[in-house]
Design a protein around this motif. Structure first.
Motif, mmCIF file in Angstrom:
data_model
loop_
_atom_site.group_PDB
_atom_site.id
_atom_site.type_symbol
_atom_site.label_atom_id
_atom_site.label_comp_id
_atom_site.label_asym_id
_atom_site.label_seq_id
_atom_site.Cartn_x
_atom_site.Cartn_y
_atom_site.Cartn_z
ATOM 1 N N LEU A 10 0.954 -0.906 0.020
ATOM 2 C CA LEU A 10 0.111 -0.471 -0.196
ATOM 3 C C LEU A 10 1.161 1.419 0.187
ATOM 4 O O LEU A 10 2.051 0.836 1.106
ATOM 5 C CB LEU A 10 -1.132 0.238 1.142
ATOM 6 N N LEU A 11 0.414 2.190 -0.767
ATOM 7 C CA LEU A 11 1.359 3.884 -1.147
ATOM 8 C C LEU A 11 0.478 4.591 -0.403
ATOM 9 O O LEU A 11 -0.813 4.465 -0.693
ATOM 10 C CB LEU A 11 1.817 4.114 -2.338
ATOM 11 N N VAL A 12 1.514 5.517 0.747
ATOM 12 C CA VAL A 12 0.276 6.319 1.289
ATOM 13 C C VAL A 12 1.502 7.469 1.029
ATOM 14 O O VAL A 12 2.037 7.686 1.592
ATOM 15 C CB VAL A 12 0.421 6.264 2.811
ATOM 16 N N VAL A 13 0.778 8.942 0.969
ATOM 17 C CA VAL A 13 1.516 9.924 0.162
ATOM 18 C C VAL A 13 0.978 10.906 0.959
ATOM 19 O O VAL A 13 -0.731 11.163 0.491
ATOM 20 C CB VAL A 13 1.183 10.081 -1.413
ATOM 21 N N ASP A 14 1.345 11.806 1.876
ATOM 22 C CA ASP A 14 0.947 13.187 2.581
ATOM 23 C C ASP A 14 1.945 14.072 2.944
ATOM 24 O O ASP A 14 3.242 13.030 3.339
ATOM 25 C CB ASP A 14 0.532 12.188 3.659
ATOM 26 N N ASP A 15 1.474 14.934 2.734
ATOM 27 C CA ASP A 15 3.248 16.013 2.991
ATOM 28 C C ASP A 15 3.360 15.689 4.985
ATOM 29 O O ASP A 15 4.028 16.633 5.558
ATOM 30 C CB ASP A 15 2.937 17.419 2.661
ATOM 31 N N VAL A 16 1.926 15.734 5.350
ATOM 32 C CA VAL A 16 1.950 15.565 7.235
ATOM 33 C C VAL A 16 2.525 14.859 8.147
ATOM 34 O O VAL A 16 2.150 13.082 7.667
ATOM 35 C CB VAL A 16 0.868 16.046 7.471
ATOM 36 N N PRO A 17 3.861 14.588 8.118
ATOM 37 C CA PRO A 17 4.150 13.448 8.610
ATOM 38 C C PRO A 17 3.716 12.293 10.076
ATOM 39 O O PRO A 17 3.134 11.504 9.390
ATOM 40 C CB PRO A 17 5.500 13.566 9.917
ATOM 41 N N GLU A 18 2.336 13.734 10.398
ATOM 42 C CA GLU A 18 1.394 12.780 11.808
ATOM 43 C C GLU A 18 0.012 11.813 10.764
ATOM 44 O O GLU A 18 0.218 10.903 11.945
ATOM 45 C CB GLU A 18 0.681 13.733 12.468
ATOM 46 N N ASN A 19 0.359 12.169 9.575
ATOM 47 C CA ASN A 19 -0.705 11.477 8.530
ATOM 48 C C ASN A 19 -0.683 10.277 8.373
ATOM 49 O O ASN A 19 -0.741 9.230 8.750
ATOM 50 C CB ASN A 19 -0.895 12.426 8.239
ATOM 51 N N LEU A 20 1.135 10.275 7.914
ATOM 52 C CA LEU A 20 1.596 9.050 7.363
ATOM 53 C C LEU A 20 1.640 8.188 8.783
ATOM 54 O O LEU A 20 0.895 6.855 8.279
ATOM 55 C CB LEU A 20 2.927 9.845 7.033
ATOM 56 N N GLN A 21 2.229 8.260 9.423
ATOM 57 C CA GLN A 21 1.951 8.097 10.711
ATOM 58 C C GLN A 21 1.109 7.286 11.375
ATOM 59 O O GLN A 21 0.761 5.967 11.710
ATOM 60 C CB GLN A 21 2.443 8.753 12.007
ATOM 61 N N ALA A 22 0.100 7.993 11.111
ATOM 62 C CA ALA A 22 -1.376 7.938 12.078
ATOM 63 C C ALA A 22 -2.138 6.246 10.386
ATOM 64 O O ALA A 22 -2.741 5.771 10.779
ATOM 65 C CB ALA A 22 -2.010 9.024 11.730
ATOM 66 N N PHE A 35 4.111 1.591 2.249
ATOM 67 C CA PHE A 35 5.197 2.295 1.940
ATOM 68 C C PHE A 35 4.254 3.915 2.716
ATOM 69 O O PHE A 35 3.877 3.908 2.163
ATOM 70 C CB PHE A 35 5.638 2.183 0.636
ATOM 71 N N LEU A 36 5.417 4.771 2.485
ATOM 72 C CA LEU A 36 5.451 6.332 2.840
ATOM 73 C C LEU A 36 6.013 7.364 2.621
ATOM 74 O O LEU A 36 7.084 7.524 2.007
ATOM 75 C CB LEU A 36 5.226 6.407 4.709
ATOM 76 N N ALA A 37 5.494 8.226 1.929
ATOM 77 C CA ALA A 37 6.240 9.292 0.502
ATOM 78 C C ALA A 37 5.330 10.749 1.785
ATOM 79 O O ALA A 37 4.475 10.382 1.486
ATOM 80 C CB ALA A 37 5.639 8.889 0.019
ATOM 81 N N GLY A 38 6.240 11.269 1.453
ATOM 82 C CA GLY A 38 6.354 12.885 2.335
ATOM 83 C C GLY A 38 5.855 13.717 0.455
ATOM 84 O O GLY A 38 5.402 15.040 1.462
ATOM 85 N N SER A 39 5.723 13.382 0.112
ATOM 86 C CA SER A 39 5.674 14.018 -1.572
ATOM 87 C C SER A 39 5.865 12.956 -2.787
ATOM 88 O O SER A 39 6.246 12.331 -2.829
ATOM 89 C CB SER A 39 7.153 14.831 -1.604
ATOM 90 N N GLY A 40 4.924 14.083 -3.828
ATOM 91 C CA GLY A 40 4.614 13.237 -4.750
ATOM 92 C C GLY A 40 5.417 12.197 -5.807
ATOM 93 O O GLY A 40 6.380 12.181 -6.242
#
Length: 400
Positions: A10-22, A35-40
Protein backbone atom coordinates in the motif's frame (compact mmCIF):
# COMPACT_ATOMS: atom_id res chain seq x y z
CA UNK A 1 -2.41 -15.97 7.04
CA UNK A 2 -2.27 -14.81 3.39
CA UNK A 3 0.10 -16.57 1.04
CA UNK A 4 3.46 -14.80 0.81
CA UNK A 5 3.01 -14.50 -2.95
CA UNK A 6 -0.24 -12.57 -2.27
CA UNK A 7 1.40 -9.92 -0.07
CA UNK A 8 -0.04 -6.51 -0.92
CA UNK A 9 1.86 -3.20 -0.90
CA UNK A 10 0.00 0.00 0.00
CA UNK A 11 1.30 3.48 -0.86
CA UNK A 12 0.35 6.40 1.38
CA UNK A 13 1.33 9.92 0.25
CA UNK A 14 0.92 12.92 2.58
CA UNK A 15 3.11 15.89 3.37
CA UNK A 16 2.19 15.77 7.10
CA UNK A 17 4.31 13.16 8.99
CA UNK A 18 1.62 12.71 11.67
CA UNK A 19 -0.95 11.78 9.01
CA UNK A 20 1.47 9.25 7.49
CA UNK A 21 2.13 7.60 10.84
CA UNK A 22 -1.57 7.48 11.67
CA UNK A 23 -2.48 5.80 8.35
CA UNK A 24 0.42 3.38 8.71
CA UNK A 25 -0.78 2.30 12.14
CA UNK A 26 -4.36 2.04 10.83
CA UNK A 27 -3.51 -0.05 7.76
CA UNK A 28 -0.70 -2.25 9.04
CA UNK A 29 -1.88 -5.88 8.98
CA UNK A 30 -0.54 -9.36 8.20
CA UNK A 31 0.08 -9.74 4.48
CA UNK A 32 0.23 -5.98 3.88
CA UNK A 33 3.21 -3.61 3.69
CA UNK A 34 2.66 0.13 3.99
CA UNK A 35 5.06 2.46 2.14
CA UNK A 36 5.11 6.14 3.14
CA UNK A 37 5.96 9.14 0.95
CA UNK A 38 6.06 12.75 2.11
CA UNK A 39 5.84 14.21 -1.41
CA UNK A 40 4.82 13.39 -4.96
CA UNK A 41 8.49 13.03 -5.95
CA UNK A 42 9.14 10.44 -3.22
CA UNK A 43 5.99 8.63 -4.27
CA UNK A 44 7.21 8.37 -7.88
CA UNK A 45 10.48 6.79 -6.70
CA UNK A 46 8.52 4.18 -4.71
CA UNK A 47 6.17 3.53 -7.66
CA UNK A 48 9.16 2.76 -9.88
CA UNK A 49 10.63 0.34 -7.31
CA UNK A 50 7.56 -1.59 -6.10
CA UNK A 51 4.21 -2.99 -7.21
CA UNK A 52 1.22 -1.57 -5.29
CA UNK A 53 -2.28 -2.82 -4.67
CA UNK A 54 -3.59 0.67 -3.74
CA UNK A 55 -2.38 4.27 -3.55
CA UNK A 56 -3.85 6.70 -0.99
CA UNK A 57 -3.02 10.26 -2.00
CA UNK A 58 -3.46 13.49 -0.07
CA UNK A 59 -4.85 16.18 -2.37
CA UNK A 60 -3.22 19.28 -0.97
CA UNK A 61 0.58 19.01 -0.95
CA UNK A 62 3.28 21.56 -1.71
CA UNK A 63 5.00 21.16 -5.07
CA UNK A 64 3.28 18.23 -6.80
CA UNK A 65 -0.24 17.85 -5.42
CA UNK A 66 -2.30 14.64 -5.41
CA UNK A 67 -4.12 15.40 -8.69
CA UNK A 68 -0.86 15.96 -10.55
CA UNK A 69 0.60 12.75 -9.12
CA UNK A 70 -2.52 10.85 -10.20
CA UNK A 71 -2.22 12.19 -13.77
CA UNK A 72 1.39 11.04 -13.92
CA UNK A 73 0.40 7.61 -12.62
CA UNK A 74 -2.38 7.28 -15.21
CA UNK A 75 0.01 8.22 -17.99
CA UNK A 76 2.58 5.55 -17.11
CA UNK A 77 2.13 1.93 -18.23
CA UNK A 78 3.61 0.52 -15.04
CA UNK A 79 1.26 2.45 -12.68
CA UNK A 80 -1.89 3.24 -14.65
CA UNK A 81 -3.81 0.22 -13.26
CA UNK A 82 -3.18 1.04 -9.56
CA UNK A 83 -6.44 2.07 -7.81
CA UNK A 84 -6.20 5.59 -6.34
CA UNK A 85 -8.08 6.86 -3.28
CA UNK A 86 -7.89 10.60 -2.54
CA UNK A 87 -8.09 12.05 0.96
CA UNK A 88 -8.53 15.73 1.77
CA UNK A 89 -9.18 17.99 4.74
CA UNK A 90 -10.74 20.65 2.48
CA UNK A 91 -14.45 21.30 2.70
CA UNK A 92 -16.87 19.56 0.38
CA UNK A 93 -17.78 22.90 -1.17
CA UNK A 94 -14.43 22.91 -3.07
CA UNK A 95 -15.73 19.97 -5.09
CA UNK A 96 -12.38 18.14 -4.86
CA UNK A 97 -14.17 14.80 -5.06
CA UNK A 98 -15.43 15.53 -8.59
CA UNK A 99 -11.94 16.56 -9.71
CA UNK A 100 -10.51 13.45 -8.04
CA UNK A 101 -12.82 11.14 -9.99
CA UNK A 102 -11.90 13.01 -13.15
CA UNK A 103 -8.26 12.25 -12.36
CA UNK A 104 -9.05 8.52 -12.34
CA UNK A 105 -9.65 7.94 -8.59
CA UNK A 106 -11.83 5.06 -7.45
CA UNK A 107 -12.84 6.76 -4.21
CA UNK A 108 -12.57 10.03 -2.28
CA UNK A 109 -12.46 10.30 1.54
CA UNK A 110 -12.69 13.43 3.66
CA UNK A 111 -10.66 14.04 6.81
CA UNK A 112 -11.07 13.28 9.61
CA UNK A 113 -11.10 9.70 8.32
CA UNK A 114 -13.55 7.06 9.53
CA UNK A 115 -11.29 4.25 10.76
CA UNK A 116 -13.78 1.48 10.00
CA UNK A 117 -14.56 2.86 6.54
CA UNK A 118 -10.87 3.21 5.67
CA UNK A 119 -10.10 -0.36 6.68
CA UNK A 120 -13.13 -1.75 4.85
CA UNK A 121 -12.37 0.08 1.62
CA UNK A 122 -8.69 -0.84 1.73
CA UNK A 123 -9.64 -4.47 2.42
CA UNK A 124 -11.86 -4.50 -0.69
CA UNK A 125 -9.07 -3.20 -2.96
CA UNK A 126 -6.50 -5.55 -1.42
CA UNK A 127 -8.81 -8.52 -1.98
CA UNK A 128 -9.33 -7.41 -5.60
CA UNK A 129 -5.57 -7.14 -6.04
CA UNK A 130 -4.97 -10.60 -4.58
CA UNK A 131 -7.71 -12.13 -6.70
CA UNK A 132 -6.23 -10.48 -9.76
CA UNK A 133 -2.79 -11.91 -8.92
CA UNK A 134 -4.23 -15.38 -8.33
CA UNK A 135 -6.09 -15.16 -11.64
CA UNK A 136 -2.89 -14.09 -13.39
CA UNK A 137 -1.06 -17.07 -11.89
CA UNK A 138 -3.85 -19.39 -12.98
CA UNK A 139 -3.71 -17.93 -16.49
CA UNK A 140 0.08 -18.39 -16.53
CA UNK A 141 -0.34 -21.94 -15.24
CA UNK A 142 -2.92 -22.64 -17.95
CA UNK A 143 -0.67 -21.13 -20.58
CA UNK A 144 2.26 -23.20 -19.33
CA UNK A 145 0.08 -26.29 -19.18
CA UNK A 146 -1.07 -25.64 -22.74
CA UNK A 147 2.53 -25.26 -23.91
CA UNK A 148 3.47 -28.50 -22.14
CA UNK A 149 0.48 -30.22 -23.75
CA UNK A 150 1.53 -28.91 -27.15
CA UNK A 151 5.07 -30.17 -26.57
CA UNK A 152 3.65 -33.52 -25.46
CA UNK A 153 1.44 -33.63 -28.54
CA UNK A 154 4.46 -32.88 -30.72
CA UNK A 155 6.37 -35.69 -29.01
CA UNK A 156 3.40 -38.02 -29.50
CA UNK A 157 3.18 -37.02 -33.16
CA UNK A 158 6.91 -37.65 -33.58
CA UNK A 159 6.62 -40.95 -31.76
CA UNK A 160 3.66 -41.91 -33.93
CA UNK A 161 5.63 -40.98 -37.04
CA UNK A 162 8.62 -43.01 -35.83
CA UNK A 163 6.38 -45.97 -35.02
CA UNK A 164 4.72 -45.77 -38.42
CA UNK A 165 8.17 -45.63 -40.03
CA UNK A 166 9.27 -48.62 -37.93
CA UNK A 167 6.16 -50.56 -38.97
CA UNK A 168 6.84 -49.72 -42.63
CA UNK A 169 10.45 -50.82 -42.23
CA UNK A 170 9.32 -54.04 -40.56
CA UNK A 171 6.82 -54.75 -43.33
CA UNK A 172 9.42 -53.95 -46.00
CA UNK A 173 11.95 -56.09 -44.19
CA UNK A 174 9.58 -59.04 -43.93
CA UNK A 175 8.69 -58.66 -47.60
CA UNK A 176 12.36 -58.53 -48.64
CA UNK A 177 13.35 -61.40 -46.33
CA UNK A 178 10.52 -63.64 -47.51
CA UNK A 179 11.46 -62.96 -51.13
CA UNK A 180 15.19 -63.45 -50.57
CA UNK A 181 14.68 -66.67 -48.59
CA UNK A 182 12.24 -68.07 -51.10
CA UNK A 183 14.67 -67.71 -54.01
CA UNK A 184 17.26 -70.30 -52.80
CA UNK A 185 14.57 -72.36 -51.07
CA UNK A 186 12.48 -72.63 -54.23
CA UNK A 187 15.54 -73.77 -56.16
CA UNK A 188 16.34 -76.39 -53.51
CA UNK A 189 12.74 -77.59 -53.40
CA UNK A 190 12.61 -77.87 -57.19
CA UNK A 191 15.86 -79.86 -57.24
CA UNK A 192 14.59 -82.20 -54.51
CA UNK A 193 11.31 -82.75 -56.35
CA UNK A 194 13.16 -83.58 -59.60
CA UNK A 195 15.40 -86.08 -57.81
CA UNK A 196 12.42 -87.59 -56.03
CA UNK A 197 10.68 -88.02 -59.39
CA UNK A 198 13.74 -89.74 -60.90
CA UNK A 199 13.98 -92.06 -57.89
CA UNK A 200 10.29 -92.96 -58.12
CA UNK A 201 10.93 -93.94 -61.73
CA UNK A 202 14.07 -95.85 -60.69
CA UNK A 203 15.98 -93.72 -63.16
CA UNK A 204 19.35 -93.89 -61.37
CA UNK A 205 21.13 -93.15 -64.62
CA UNK A 206 20.07 -89.53 -64.14
CA UNK A 207 22.52 -89.35 -61.19
CA UNK A 208 25.85 -89.82 -62.89
CA UNK A 209 29.06 -88.66 -61.23
CA UNK A 210 29.24 -85.38 -63.14
CA UNK A 211 25.55 -84.69 -62.63
CA UNK A 212 25.83 -85.41 -58.89
CA UNK A 213 28.80 -83.04 -58.64
CA UNK A 214 26.81 -80.27 -60.34
CA UNK A 215 23.79 -80.85 -58.08
CA UNK A 216 25.93 -80.80 -54.93
CA UNK A 217 27.67 -77.58 -56.01
CA UNK A 218 24.33 -75.96 -56.81
CA UNK A 219 22.84 -77.09 -53.49
CA UNK A 220 25.86 -75.76 -51.65
CA UNK A 221 25.52 -72.34 -53.32
CA UNK A 222 21.86 -72.12 -52.35
CA UNK A 223 22.55 -73.24 -48.78
CA UNK A 224 25.42 -70.76 -48.46
CA UNK A 225 23.07 -68.03 -49.73
CA UNK A 226 20.55 -68.96 -47.03
CA UNK A 227 23.29 -68.97 -44.39
CA UNK A 228 24.47 -65.49 -45.47
CA UNK A 229 20.93 -64.14 -45.26
CA UNK A 230 20.42 -65.59 -41.78
CA UNK A 231 23.86 -64.38 -40.61
CA UNK A 232 23.05 -60.85 -41.83
CA UNK A 233 19.78 -60.83 -39.89
CA UNK A 234 21.56 -62.12 -36.77
CA UNK A 235 24.26 -59.45 -37.12
CA UNK A 236 21.62 -56.70 -37.36
CA UNK A 237 20.03 -58.02 -34.16
CA UNK A 238 23.45 -58.06 -32.43
CA UNK A 239 24.19 -54.50 -33.58
CA UNK A 240 20.83 -53.24 -32.30
CA UNK A 241 21.40 -54.80 -28.87
CA UNK A 242 25.06 -53.73 -28.71
CA UNK A 243 26.25 -57.36 -28.72
CA UNK A 244 28.30 -57.38 -31.92
CA UNK A 245 31.50 -59.00 -30.66
CA UNK A 246 35.00 -58.23 -31.98
CA UNK A 247 37.71 -60.84 -31.26
CA UNK A 248 41.06 -59.43 -32.42
CA UNK A 249 44.02 -61.63 -33.19
CA UNK A 250 47.34 -61.06 -34.95
CA UNK A 251 47.34 -61.87 -38.66
CA UNK A 252 48.63 -60.69 -42.03
CA UNK A 253 45.97 -58.46 -43.56
CA UNK A 254 47.49 -58.69 -47.04
CA UNK A 255 47.35 -62.49 -46.94
CA UNK A 256 43.72 -62.39 -45.74
CA UNK A 257 42.75 -60.20 -48.70
CA UNK A 258 44.56 -62.55 -51.08
CA UNK A 259 42.71 -65.56 -49.64
CA UNK A 260 39.33 -63.87 -49.95
CA UNK A 261 40.02 -62.82 -53.53
CA UNK A 262 41.03 -66.36 -54.40
CA UNK A 263 37.72 -67.67 -53.02
CA UNK A 264 35.86 -65.10 -55.14
CA UNK A 265 37.73 -65.96 -58.31
CA UNK A 266 35.18 -68.38 -59.73
CA UNK A 267 32.26 -66.03 -59.00
CA UNK A 268 34.10 -63.15 -60.63
CA UNK A 269 34.70 -65.23 -63.75
CA UNK A 270 30.99 -66.12 -63.96
CA UNK A 271 30.12 -62.39 -63.76
CA UNK A 272 32.72 -61.59 -66.39
CA UNK A 273 34.70 -59.40 -63.98
CA UNK A 274 38.48 -59.31 -64.27
CA UNK A 275 40.06 -59.07 -60.84
CA UNK A 276 43.22 -56.96 -60.30
CA UNK A 277 45.03 -57.17 -56.96
CA UNK A 278 47.81 -54.86 -55.75
CA UNK A 279 49.40 -56.47 -52.67
CA UNK A 280 51.95 -54.66 -50.53
CA UNK A 281 53.73 -57.51 -48.79
CA UNK A 282 53.14 -58.65 -45.18
CA UNK A 283 50.95 -56.27 -43.17
CA UNK A 284 50.47 -57.61 -39.65
CA UNK A 285 48.09 -56.21 -37.06
CA UNK A 286 45.43 -57.14 -34.52
CA UNK A 287 41.90 -57.19 -35.91
CA UNK A 288 38.99 -59.62 -35.98
CA UNK A 289 39.95 -61.82 -38.94
CA UNK A 290 36.45 -63.23 -39.45
CA UNK A 291 34.78 -59.79 -39.35
CA UNK A 292 37.30 -58.12 -41.69
CA UNK A 293 36.81 -60.99 -44.12
CA UNK A 294 33.04 -60.42 -43.83
CA UNK A 295 33.43 -56.71 -44.71
CA UNK A 296 35.70 -57.46 -47.68
CA UNK A 297 33.30 -60.15 -48.92
CA UNK A 298 30.45 -57.63 -48.79
CA UNK A 299 32.46 -55.08 -50.78
CA UNK A 300 33.43 -57.66 -53.41
CA UNK A 301 29.85 -58.92 -53.66
CA UNK A 302 28.65 -55.37 -54.32
CA UNK A 303 31.42 -54.87 -56.88
CA UNK A 304 30.16 -57.96 -58.72
CA UNK A 305 26.50 -56.98 -58.47
CA UNK A 306 26.90 -53.43 -59.67
CA UNK A 307 30.16 -53.71 -61.63
CA UNK A 308 28.45 -54.32 -64.97
CA UNK A 309 30.94 -57.09 -65.79
CA UNK A 310 33.86 -54.65 -65.83
CA UNK A 311 37.24 -55.03 -64.04
CA UNK A 312 37.42 -54.82 -60.23
CA UNK A 313 40.60 -53.56 -58.56
CA UNK A 314 41.64 -54.31 -54.98
CA UNK A 315 44.67 -52.85 -53.18
CA UNK A 316 46.14 -53.03 -49.67
CA UNK A 317 48.67 -50.57 -48.22
CA UNK A 318 49.81 -48.86 -45.04
CA UNK A 319 48.95 -45.19 -44.51
CA UNK A 320 50.73 -43.83 -41.45
CA UNK A 321 48.89 -45.07 -38.38
CA UNK A 322 46.27 -46.81 -40.53
CA UNK A 323 46.01 -49.59 -43.06
CA UNK A 324 43.85 -49.16 -46.14
CA UNK A 325 41.96 -51.65 -48.31
CA UNK A 326 40.43 -50.23 -51.50
CA UNK A 327 37.85 -51.95 -53.70
CA UNK A 328 37.13 -50.14 -56.96
CA UNK A 329 34.62 -51.12 -59.65
CA UNK A 330 33.70 -49.49 -62.96
CA UNK A 331 29.98 -50.20 -62.83
CA UNK A 332 26.76 -48.20 -62.56
CA UNK A 333 28.00 -45.98 -59.74
CA UNK A 334 25.97 -44.23 -57.06
CA UNK A 335 24.18 -40.89 -57.15
CA UNK A 336 25.67 -38.34 -54.75
CA UNK A 337 22.37 -38.06 -52.85
CA UNK A 338 22.55 -41.79 -52.07
CA UNK A 339 26.17 -41.96 -50.88
CA UNK A 340 25.18 -41.76 -47.22
CA UNK A 341 21.92 -43.63 -47.58
CA UNK A 342 23.57 -46.86 -48.77
CA UNK A 343 24.99 -47.38 -45.27
CA UNK A 344 21.45 -47.49 -43.78
CA UNK A 345 19.51 -50.65 -43.12
CA UNK A 346 17.58 -52.17 -46.02
CA UNK A 347 18.91 -49.61 -48.51
CA UNK A 348 20.04 -50.83 -51.93
CA UNK A 349 21.33 -49.12 -55.02
CA UNK A 350 18.70 -49.21 -57.74
CA UNK A 351 19.57 -49.05 -61.38
CA UNK A 352 20.37 -51.01 -64.49
CA UNK A 353 22.24 -54.17 -63.67
CA UNK A 354 21.43 -54.01 -59.95
CA UNK A 355 20.26 -57.15 -58.21
CA UNK A 356 18.23 -58.04 -55.17
CA UNK A 357 19.42 -58.33 -51.59
CA UNK A 358 18.45 -57.44 -48.05
CA UNK A 359 20.31 -54.14 -48.18
CA UNK A 360 22.15 -54.98 -44.97
CA UNK A 361 25.69 -55.63 -46.19
CA UNK A 362 27.04 -52.08 -46.08
CA UNK A 363 25.15 -51.28 -42.87
CA UNK A 364 26.72 -54.29 -41.12
CA UNK A 365 30.13 -53.60 -42.68
CA UNK A 366 30.21 -50.02 -41.42
CA UNK A 367 29.26 -51.14 -37.90
CA UNK A 368 32.04 -53.75 -37.92
CA UNK A 369 34.60 -51.18 -39.09
CA UNK A 370 33.43 -48.67 -36.44
CA UNK A 371 33.75 -51.37 -33.77
CA UNK A 372 37.42 -51.62 -34.80
CA UNK A 373 37.81 -47.84 -34.48
CA UNK A 374 38.06 -47.49 -38.25
CA UNK A 375 36.18 -45.87 -41.13
CA UNK A 376 34.39 -47.09 -44.24
CA UNK A 377 34.32 -44.41 -46.95
CA UNK A 378 32.87 -44.29 -50.45
CA UNK A 379 33.53 -42.16 -53.53
CA UNK A 380 31.28 -42.51 -56.55
CA UNK A 381 29.47 -40.82 -59.40
CA UNK A 382 26.51 -42.17 -61.27
CA UNK A 383 27.70 -44.18 -64.28
CA UNK A 384 31.38 -43.99 -63.27
CA UNK A 385 31.80 -46.83 -60.80
CA UNK A 386 32.49 -46.72 -57.07
CA UNK A 387 35.53 -46.74 -54.78
CA UNK A 388 35.13 -48.14 -51.24
CA UNK A 389 37.99 -47.40 -48.86
CA UNK A 390 38.32 -49.43 -45.63
CA UNK A 391 40.60 -47.74 -43.07
CA UNK A 392 41.66 -49.58 -39.91
CA UNK A 393 43.94 -48.43 -37.06
CA UNK A 394 47.30 -50.23 -36.96
CA UNK A 395 46.98 -50.73 -33.18
CA UNK A 396 50.76 -50.41 -32.97
CA UNK A 397 51.26 -53.89 -34.36
CA UNK A 398 51.56 -53.49 -38.14
CA UNK A 399 54.62 -53.88 -40.29
CA UNK A 400 55.10 -53.50 -43.99
Amino acid sequence: MPNQTDEANLLVVDDVPENLQALQALLQAPGMRVFLAGSGEQALELLLAHEFALAILDVQMPGMDGFQLAELMRGTERTKQIPIVFVSAAGRELNYAFKGYESGAVDFMHKPLDTHAVRSKVSVFVDLYRNRKRLARQVDALRKSRMEQELLLDELRNTKSELEHAVRMRDDFMSIVSHELKTPLNTLILEVQLRKLQLQRSNLAAFGEERLRQMVEKDERQIQSLIRLIDDMLDVSRIRTGKLSIRPSRFDLCQLVANVLESFGAQMDICGCTLHFEPCGPLFGRWDEFRIEQVLANLLTNAMRYGAGKPVSVSVRALGDEVCIEVRDQGIGIESKNLRRIFCQFERVEGAGSSAGLGLGLFISEQIVKAHGGRLLVESEEGRGALFRLLLPCNGDSAG
